[in-house]
Scaffold this active site. Structure first.
Site, short mmCIF file in Angstrom:
data_model
loop_
_atom_site.label_atom_id
_atom_site.label_comp_id
_atom_site.label_asym_id
_atom_site.label_seq_id
_atom_site.Cartn_x
_atom_site.Cartn_y
_atom_site.Cartn_z
N ARG A 20 6.82 -17.84 4.56
CA ARG A 20 8.28 -18.08 4.56
C ARG A 20 9.05 -16.79 4.31
NH1 ARG A 20 6.27 -22.17 6.14
NH2 ARG A 20 6.94 -24.31 5.68
N SER A 66 12.26 -28.45 3.21
CA SER A 66 11.84 -28.06 1.85
C SER A 66 12.93 -27.20 1.23
CB SER A 66 10.55 -27.23 1.89
OG SER A 66 9.51 -27.93 2.50
N GLU A 91 13.78 -21.92 -0.72
CA GLU A 91 13.45 -21.47 0.64
C GLU A 91 14.75 -21.40 1.45
OE1 GLU A 91 10.46 -23.66 3.27
OE2 GLU A 91 12.31 -23.80 4.43
#
Ligand code: FAD
Ligand code: EPU
Length: 335
Positions: free
Chosen positions: A159, A234, A330
């Site tokens: 990520r 998420s 995130e």
């Protein structure tokens, strides 16, 4: 001020000073020549599926509508395709499968544009963008030049990429080239996919189109559809902790899952930690923690960015207290 509620998947009522559609890379150059990038606050948005606005945005939103696909190289085993950065990611997956190109079927149904995919090196079900990424072209808003970047220069991680660090807010990705395979081989290492294949009554070798179908089904069974319930997938990244810390936690929490990486660290599912702190399915006014996936924070309709951030801080604090583990967003928080 104009409402941009419909331009981000959290669906919070947010206003911006202006909205400019970018249809071609030349549009960016025209803005550059007028001094737009140096004189204004701006933010480029694709599908708005990984952003959370804290407040109104005191600047202009540039909406990425750069389209196009072009086969640049075609060999016996693979093909290199250059996509305009405003192409919708899932349409790219479908187009690839329909043309017999595999490699991104595990990334089916991830919302957003292909131009945003390198920013956090999108990933799901055992595959990441970096596995098929060849290069990209970006417009440098400081120099006004188009630069070409190869995989190593993007510094992809979990990520993560250089676009979240040194190049944050500077480069506008205008095209992405992927190297897709023609071998029909597909990756089903992720447990849920295998179970779904068995339920379909399928046996190896599995077809990429069937893997795509399974991934879509799994995703739809646990992730909320942003068209119905505001969210950005998420909210937090899964934390990576030392193996010593993991072993210590295992003494008190024997069923804590963990996925060791090749550097001697262990990735722990944040959803598991959050659920065991009691947040899963809990609603706090207009915002909450999703009932099927604790890692996903949701907006029930009238929630604000501030309320979602407040909830995210409470979750971070609870996880830190109970497990001594820090979890970080995130989602790109704007403002
Ligand atoms: P946006 O939200 O519009 O932008 C995200 C950030 O990238 C912003 O900072 C923006 O300025 C920047 N940006 C966007 N386009 C460009 C560009 N062309 N050039 C430079 N900067 C740019 N992600 C995963 O990795 N895996 C998943 O499985 C996954 N599942 C999801 C499920 C749901 C239901 C949702 C809502 C989100 C999910 N996400 C997932 C997150 C999200 O889909 C991805 O991060 C996606 O790549 C975001 O694309 P976007 O076009 O919507 O980006
Ligand atoms: N879990 C719980 N409770 C929950 C949620 C998860 O106990 O409420 C446990 C599950 O039982 C499982 C583990 O956590 O043991 C992992 O869960 P899951 O397979 O749902 O994956 P995740 O780690 O929660 C990650 C990505 C997703 C991606 C999936 C599938 C991150 C931050 N998230 O989620 O990406 O789709 O794996 O590969 O890495 C996103 O980035 O927005 C996103 C949705």
């Amino acid at each position: 001020m104009i409402s941009i509620k419909g331009l981000h998947t959290f669906g919070c009522e947010v206003q911006a000073e202006g909205l400019i559609e970018i249809n071609t890379p030349e549009d960016l150059f025209t803005l550059y020549q007028k001094g737009f990038f140096s004189e204004n606050k701006w933010l480029l948005l694709g599908g708005g599926s990984n952003v959370l606005f804290k407040n109104d945005f005191n600047g202009s939103i540039l909406l990425n509508c750069i389209k196009g696909k072009e086969i640049r190289e075609s060999g016996q085993d693979s093909v290199v395709v250059r996509f305009g950065s405003g192409e919708v990611w899932h349409e790219v997956v479908r187009w690839s499968l329909n043309n017999g190109f595999n490699g991104i079927e595990n990334l089916s149904l991830i919302p957003g544009t292909i131009g945003a995919a390198p920013i956090q090196n999108i990933g799901a079900y055992g595959v990441e963008l970096k596995d098929v990424f060849r290069s990209l072209q970006a417009f440098d808003t400081i120099t006004g030049e188009v630069v070409s970047m190869q995989k190593e220069e993007c510094r992809f991680g979990y990520r993560d990429s250089v676009f979240k660090h040194e190049l944050k807010g500077r480069m506008i990705i205008i095209s992405v080239s992927l190297e897709l395979r023609k071998d029909g081989l597909t990756s089903v290492g992720y447990g849920d996919i295998l179970k779904t294949m068995e339920r379909y009554g399928l046996r190896p070798p599995y077809k990429p189109a069937d893997v795509s179908k399974a991934v879509i089904e799994i995703r739809q069974s646990k992730l909320p559809d942003p068209a119905i319930l505001g969210n950005a997938g998420s909210f937090f990244k899964n934390p990576v902790i030392s193996s010593a810390h993991f072993e210590k936690l295992k003494v008190d929490f024997p069923d804590l899952p963990g996925y060791p990486d090749n550097r001697g660290e262990v990735k722990v599912p944040a959803g598991w930690l959050i659920e065991r702190c009691g947040f899963k399915g809990k609603r706090y006014g207009s915002v909450g923690c999703h009932e099927k996936q604790a890692l996903v924070l949701v907006n029930y309709g009238n929630g604000t960015g501030e309320e979602i951030i407040q909830l995210s801080r409470e979750i971070q604090e609870a996880v830190r207290l109970k497990y001594k583990v820090d979890i970080y967003p995130e989602v790109n928080i704007i403002g």
